[in-house]
Motif scaffolding. Structure first.
Motif, short mmCIF file in Angstrom:
data_model
loop_
_atom_site.label_atom_id
_atom_site.label_comp_id
_atom_site.label_asym_id
_atom_site.label_seq_id
_atom_site.Cartn_x
_atom_site.Cartn_y
_atom_site.Cartn_z
N LEU A 188 -2.74 -1.05 -16.84
CA LEU A 188 -2.04 -2.23 -16.34
C LEU A 188 -2.02 -3.31 -17.42
O LEU A 188 -3.06 -3.69 -17.97
N LYS A 189 -0.85 -3.78 -17.75
CA LYS A 189 -0.69 -4.85 -18.74
C LYS A 189 0.27 -5.89 -18.18
O LYS A 189 1.32 -5.56 -17.64
N ASP A 190 -0.14 -7.13 -18.36
CA ASP A 190 0.68 -8.23 -17.87
C ASP A 190 1.92 -8.38 -18.76
O ASP A 190 1.80 -8.73 -19.93
N PRO A 191 3.11 -8.11 -18.23
CA PRO A 191 4.32 -8.24 -19.06
C PRO A 191 4.67 -9.69 -19.37
O PRO A 191 5.50 -9.95 -20.26
N PHE A 192 4.04 -10.62 -18.66
CA PHE A 192 4.36 -12.04 -18.88
C PHE A 192 3.35 -12.73 -19.80
O PHE A 192 3.46 -13.93 -20.05
N ALA A 193 2.38 -12.00 -20.28
CA ALA A 193 1.41 -12.57 -21.22
C ALA A 193 2.11 -12.84 -22.56
O ALA A 193 3.08 -12.16 -22.92
N PRO A 194 1.67 -13.84 -23.29
CA PRO A 194 2.30 -14.17 -24.59
C PRO A 194 2.27 -12.99 -25.55
O PRO A 194 1.27 -12.28 -25.65
#
Length: 273
Positions: free
Chosen positions: A185-191
Motif C-alpha cells: 500500500l502506497k499513498d498516491p497523494f504523498a509528495p
C-alpha cells in the motif's frame, strides 16, 4: 689245541682291526643316552608354554567427515485465513477507462443473451468497440472521467482517515504472504521525491528527441535512454549547471510539500499513515 688258540688270535686281530680309535669309541650306555631326548628345564617349558600374544593391529584414525550443510529453514506457508484476513481493504488501484466501461456494459448484455465464454465476449466487444464512432466513444470517456473523479475522492478520503500503523502492519502481512511479489500500500497523494540533475536532463532529452521520432515504441524509448546516458557523460560542468540548479529547486519543493503533507495527516501528534 692249536686250532682253538689260532681262532682266538684271529679274533683278537680282527677285533683290533674292526675296533675304532679311542677318540671315536662309544659305549652302549653313551649310545642310549644320546638316543634319549634332553629334558627341557622348567624355564624353557614356561617359555614354550607361554603363547605369544597376538600383535594388536593399530586402529586406523577416523577421518572426520565433512559436515553436511544445514538445510535452510522452510518458509512458513501462510494459511488461507492469513491470506484472506487483510487488515485493511484499500480501494481499487485505478479507475476504469473508457474501454473498460464499455466492456462492462457490453458483457452484461451478452451474458443475458446466453454468451458465457470470456474469450467470445472479449472478441465481440473488441469488434464492436472498433465500429463505434468518435462521438460514441466520447460518451464512454465522459463516464470514465466521472468514475475517475469519484474514485479519487474515495481514495483520498481513505488515505486521510487511515492509521499509518495499520498500513505498516498490512504491508508486513502482504510481504509474508506474497514475498517480493507483494503489492504494498502506497499513498498516491504523498509528495513525489525530488528529481536529480540527471533525471531532469533525461526528461528534457527524451522530450526533445521523442518529438522528432514521433513514436511511443518501447524499443525506441530504450534507445533514447541509452543515447541520453551517453550524452550526459560528454557534457561539461557549465552544461550540467542548469540541471544542478533545477535539482536544488526540486529539493526545496519536496521539503515544503512534505511538511505540508505531514501537518495535514497528523492528529494529536500521531501520523495517520
Amino acid at each position: 689245541m692249536f686250532r682253538v688258540i689260532g681262532s682266538f688270535s684271529a679274533l683278537r686281530v680282527s677285533s683290533r682291526v674292526l675296533t675304532p680309535s679311542r677318540a671315536f669309541s662309544t659305549t652302549g650306555a653313551s649310545l642310549v643316552a644320546a638316543a634319549k631326548p634332553k629334558r627341557k628345564t622348567d624355564a624353557a617349558v614356561k617359555k614354550t608354554t607361554k603363547a605369544k600374544a597376538p600383535v594388536k593391529a593399530k586402529k586406523a584414525k577416523k577421518v572426520k567427515a565433512t559436515p553436511k550443510p544445514k538445510p535452510k529453514p522452510k518458509k512458513k506457508t501462510p494459511t488461507k485465513k492469513e491470506q484472506l484476513d487483510a487488515l485493511l481493504k484499500a480501494p481499487k488501484s485505478r479507475a476504469p477507462g473508457a474501454y473498460a466501461v464499455f466492456l462492462g456494459e457490453f458483457s452484461k448484455v451478452k451474458r443475458q443473451q446466453g454468451m458465457t465464454t470470456v474469450a467470445e465476449i472479449a472478441r465481440a466487444c473488441s469488434a464492436s468497440w472498433n465500429q463505434l464512432g468518435e462521438s460514441e466513444k466520447h460518451q464512454y470517456q465522459t463516464k470514465a472521467d466521472k468514475l475517475s473523479a469519484e474514485y479519487e475522492e474515495t481514495l483520498r478520503k481513505w488515505w486521510n482517515t487511515t492509521d499509518h500503523n495499520l498500513v505498516a502492519l498490512e504491508n508486513r502481512r502482504r510481504k509474508r504472504v506474497d514475498g517480493d511479489k507483494a503489492r504494498l500500500l502506497k499513498d498516491p497523494f504523498a509528495p513525489k521525491r525530488p528529481m536529480t540533475s540527471y533525471v531532469l536532463f533525461v526528461k528534457d532529452f527524451v522530450t526533445q528527441n521523442k518529438g522528432a521520432a514521433g513514436t511511443n515504441d518501447i524499443t525506441e524509448m530504450s534507445s533514447l535512454m541509452k543515447s541520453a546516458a551517453s550524452k550526459w557523460k560528454t557534457l561539461s560542468s557549465a552544461e550540467k549547471a542548469p540541471y544542478a540548479k533545477g535539482a536544488e529547486v526540486e529539493k526545496s519543493r519536496y521539503k515544503q510539500d512534505q511538511d505540508k503533507y505531514l501537518k495535514s495527516h497528523t492528529v494529536g501528534g500521531t501520523r495517520l499513515h
